[in-house]
Design a protein around this motif. Structure first.
Motif, short mmCIF file in Angstrom:
data_model
loop_
_atom_site.label_atom_id
_atom_site.label_comp_id
_atom_site.label_asym_id
_atom_site.label_seq_id
_atom_site.Cartn_x
_atom_site.Cartn_y
_atom_site.Cartn_z
N CYS A 14 0.85 -1.20 0.00
CA CYS A 14 0.00 0.00 0.00
C CYS A 14 0.88 1.24 0.00
N GLY A 16 0.00 4.13 0.78
CA GLY A 16 -0.44 5.01 1.87
C GLY A 16 0.22 4.68 3.19
N CYS A 17 0.31 3.38 3.53
CA CYS A 17 0.83 3.01 4.85
C CYS A 17 1.87 1.89 4.77
N CYS A 28 -7.18 -0.78 0.84
CA CYS A 28 -6.33 -1.13 1.98
C CYS A 28 -7.17 -1.19 3.25
N CYS A 31 -5.58 1.79 6.01
CA CYS A 31 -5.76 3.23 5.84
C CYS A 31 -6.88 3.58 4.86
#
Ligand SMILES: [Zn+2]
Length: 65
Positions: A14, A16-17, A28, A31
């Motif tokens: 991911c 994002g995280c 995900c 997040c």
């Protein structure tokens, strides 16, 4: 025999995280980042369009010679 949970299905990271998310998950679970849908159908469509362009352009290029 050792069973590795990551070997059974593909995962992707991911953005994002940085958590490994199963490839079949579109979102995900940590997040909520939504992965852009890039299925095999979309890839086939690009090839069909490219092939049609070549088929239309090839006679045009040959006639210009
Ligand atoms: Zn995430």
């Amino acid at each position: 025999m050792k069973i590795d949970p990551h070997a059974n299905y593909p995962t992707r990271e991911c953005p994002g995280c940085a958590v490994e998310v199963p490839a079949n998950e579109n979102r995900c679970p940590i997040c909520g980042y939504e992965f852009p849908a890039r299925g095999p159908l979309h890839r086939n469509l690009i090839w069909i369009v490219a092939l049609l362009l070549i088929l239309f352009l090839l006679p045009l290029l040959l006639s210009l010679r």
